[in-house]
Design a protein around this motif. Structure first.
Motif, short mmCIF file in Angstrom:
data_model
loop_
_atom_site.label_atom_id
_atom_site.label_comp_id
_atom_site.label_asym_id
_atom_site.label_seq_id
_atom_site.Cartn_x
_atom_site.Cartn_y
_atom_site.Cartn_z
N ALA A 1 127.58 40.68 15.89
CA ALA A 1 126.60 40.47 17.00
C ALA A 1 126.68 39.04 17.63
CB ALA A 1 125.18 40.82 16.59
N ARG A 2 126.61 38.07 16.85
CA ARG A 2 126.76 36.80 17.17
C ARG A 2 128.03 36.54 17.88
NH1 ARG A 2 124.22 35.95 12.07
NH2 ARG A 2 122.13 34.86 12.14
N MET A 3 129.15 36.98 17.39
CA MET A 3 130.45 36.68 18.16
C MET A 3 130.58 37.44 19.41
SD MET A 3 132.01 34.63 16.04
CE MET A 3 133.36 34.46 16.98
N CYS A 4 130.14 38.85 19.51
CA CYS A 4 130.31 39.61 20.66
C CYS A 4 129.27 39.17 21.55
CB CYS A 4 130.11 40.99 20.18
SG CYS A 4 131.53 41.73 19.36
N GLY A 5 128.17 38.92 21.11
CA GLY A 5 127.16 38.34 22.12
C GLY A 5 127.56 37.10 22.81
#
Length: 649
Positions: free
Chosen positions: A391-395
């Motif tokens: 989620a951190r990367m995609c966000g």
């Protein structure tokens, strides 16, 4: 609460070995009424303290060959007449209050520094005591350890043992009764803040025993179970707030108050030499440390198909072909064929949430100007930490994330069935079966290319992660080529794998369960379909420090709280299978990974050894979570693994 006990016999006592063993057995069986979840004992003779413990009831432990071996090591010289000194035993029957019983370090006796201790009760402020003493730190989860650590700390500062024990008891909150040996003194030390220690001296004053309850002492001084020499002996109680020192040579007992001002500043009777402390876990660690390893890389003698030349260099080093990175301009040219206008997706990235796929996603978007979408296959073993990092990367990168979810309940049921089958008949060769359920990842990768109409699929695996040993334990020799594309394995190699798996299935019918269709699909997905995708790290430097720094500082990437290593922390299975490999073979995939780094000149052998020592430590929290997810008993699983014969012992 737990039951603790002890028996001391001088060299002139009339015990023979059979009577002595019977007395110890009776003390165990009577004490286990207070706890049946684990048991252990420590046998002290003039030269060593032998520690043995097991995560089963005392009654079950007494029937094991390991218990018999421990008794033989500890008592043989005494009954053979080779030792003129006393023989002393302390024992423990555990009721678990804190610290998982399946982990040997949490069971008792606890060995900490120079102290071997058994403990009945609960130290309720154990966390506060560790925090208040930052110069000492816990090595296990059991509260007993902090008592030993404090006593050792204060004695090292110059206190007598009674004074050190008094100081420790005055800091402890909770119910506590203890008995312990120290490495360098000829004493048994007892202490209680509740009065839960009762003791007897033999009629000839040549033997001594204690137990947690008066009725246990009564059983052993009266009637059929009376210990020879103790018939009708007086039973005394160590009062609450008192300690006792028992000189093992003279059996002279001295009691003292826990008021530090009143504690006798006596000098403990010292031994001529420090006792050796012998414990199974320590013995195995020493055996692992003494394994022969390649003088160039780290691969040990337990690695399948390994051989060393006259200089100690292994065949894996001799056949290793250094990774020749393809020119980066080639990937620039290749990606330019697919690169869009920066808005529409132009590639699909296989995204596990691990460090390599996360860093690859960063490179594709930030360095190469691609607009990827990501794809993850959730088979029930992607950790919550892994999902948060995804989620951190995609966000932050503004990237669409496609999830394909399996029937997770069924997947976990399949894993459970196969792990339970394996525990009935452990075999290192079939461990990859635990991870078979994730291999449909490759099937869906191909399907997604058709579904999205995006022809470019990018994988971010790297060649350093080659783990030939997993198939090696299946009796399949290593293959130098074909790391990135298992589908390129020759038919002979695939046939060999199927044959070896078939043998193991037939030898253990528990594998003939409802997971077979899913496993067959997994084999086809991994070994049978085309995987001719773009492998990013064939063109881009793979540097661990750069990757970790980019993810942690650039994306607030989360680390696991049971390991400082960033590898495999998004994989719920890795902690479990790596524990098995390390426990039984003395190495894991961390050893093969670091060995490849050495061959590539990325790290020195000395640094690699230090990293392997760090990363092969059991990840108990993750292992516990894994056993909960697949609904198997943690303690039983660890007990089974620990009893598998070790390849290095």
């Amino acid at each position: 609460m737990c039951g603790i006990f002890g028996l001391v016999t001088s060299s002139n006592h009339s015990f023979d070995r059979e009577r002595w063993q019977r007395a110890v057995k009776d003390l165990f069986l009577l004490s286990q009424s207070r706890g049946k979840e684990a048991a252990g004992l420590a046998i002290a003779n003039p030269t060593e303290i032998v520690v043995h413990k097991d995560s089963v009831s005392a009654e079950a432990m007494l029937k094991t060959a390991d218990y018999e071996a421990a008794v033989e090591r500890g008592a043989r010289s005494f009954f053979a007449g080779e030792s003129a000194g006393p023989l002393a035993v302390i024992g423990h029957a555990r009721l678990v209050t804190n610290g998982l019983q399946g982990i040997d370090a949490n069971n008792q006796p606890v060995w900490r520094d120079d102290i071997v201790i058994v403990h009945n009760g609960i130290v309720t402020n154990w966390a506060e005591l560790w925090a208040a003493n930052p110069d000492i730190s816990p090595r296990a989860d059991v509260d007993t350890e902090v008592i030993a650590a404090l006593i050792h700390k204060y004695s090292a500062e110059g206190d007598s043992i009674p004074h050190a024990m008094s100081r420790a008891f005055n800091e402890i909150y909770g119910e506590t009764s203890i008995a312990f040996f120290t490495r360098g003194s000829n004493e048994l030390l007892l202490g209680t803040n509740t009065g839960s220690i009762h003791y007897c001296v033999s009629n000839a004053r040549d033997a001594f025993f204690f137990a947690s309850e008066k009725w246990i002492c009564q059983k052993l001084t009266l009637g059929q179970k009376a210990i020879p020499g103790f018939e009708g002996a007086a039973i005394q109680q160590l009062a609450a707030g008192q300690g006792m020192t028992l000189d093992l040579s003279t059996l002279e007992a001295k009691t003292f108050s826990f008021d530090p001002a009143l504690a006798t500043p006596q000098v403990s009777p010292l031994l001529g030499t420090q006792r050796k402390i012998e414990e199974k876990s320590y013995r195995l660690r020493q055996a692992q440390a003494n394994m022969r390893r390649c003088t160039k890389c780290l691969l040990p003698e337990t690695m399948p198909y390994i051989a060393y030349d006259a200089d100690g260099i292994c065949n894996y080093c001799h056949t290793y072909e250094p990774w020749e990175k393809k020119p980066e301009r080639e990937i620039e040219e290749y990606l330019s064929k697919f690169r869009g206008n920066g808005k529409a997706p132009d590639c699909v990235v296989a995204f596990s949430g691990g460090r390599d796929s996360s860093y690859g996603l960063h490179l594709l978007k930030e360095q190469f100007g691609m607009q990827p979408i990501t794809f993850s296959y959730d088979w029930g073993m992607v950790t919550d930490l892994g999902r948060r990092n995804q989620a951190r990367m995609c966000g932050k990168l503004g990237i669409e994330h496609i999830w394909i979810s399996a029937d997770i309940k069924q997947k976990r049921a399949n894993i459970r069935a196969n792990v339970l089958a394996w525990l009935k008949k452990p075999d290192l060769g079939i461990i990859p079966l635990f991870m078979a359920g994730d291999k449909q990842f490759f099937w869906y990768a191909n399907s997604l290319i058709k579904q999205t109409g995006i022809p470019l699929m990018v994988f971010c695996t790297n060649r350093l992660e080659k783990t030939d040993f997993k198939l090696g334990f299946l009796n399949v020799p290593p293959q130098v080529e074909g790391f990135n594309q298992p589908s390129s394995f020759g038919m002979g190699r695939k046939a060999k794998m199927l044959t070896e798996y078939g043998k193991r299935y037939l030898s253990n019918p528990r594998y003939l369960n409802r997971s077979i269709p899913d496993t067959a699909w997994a084999f086809l997905s991994y070994y049978g379909i085309n995987q001719d995708h773009l492998y990013l790290f064939d063109y881009v430097d793979w540097k661990e420090e750069v990757i970790d720094d980019t993810l942690i500082n650039g994306y607030d990437w989360e680390l696991a709280d049971d390991t400082p290593c960033t590898w495999r922390i998004g994989d719920g299975t890795a902690a479990f299978y790596n524990y098995i490999y390390t426990s039984v073979a003395g190495f894991s995939e961390h050893d093969t990974f670091r060995s490849n780094q050495i061959r590539e000149g990325q790290i020195t052998r000395e640094k690699a050894l230090a990293l392997v020592e760090r990363d092969n430590q059991p990840r108990w929290k993750s292992i516990r979570e894994y056993t909960q997810l697949i609904n198997i008993d943690f303690d039983e699983a660890i007990r089974t693994i620990d009893r598998i014969p070790k390849l290095y012992a």
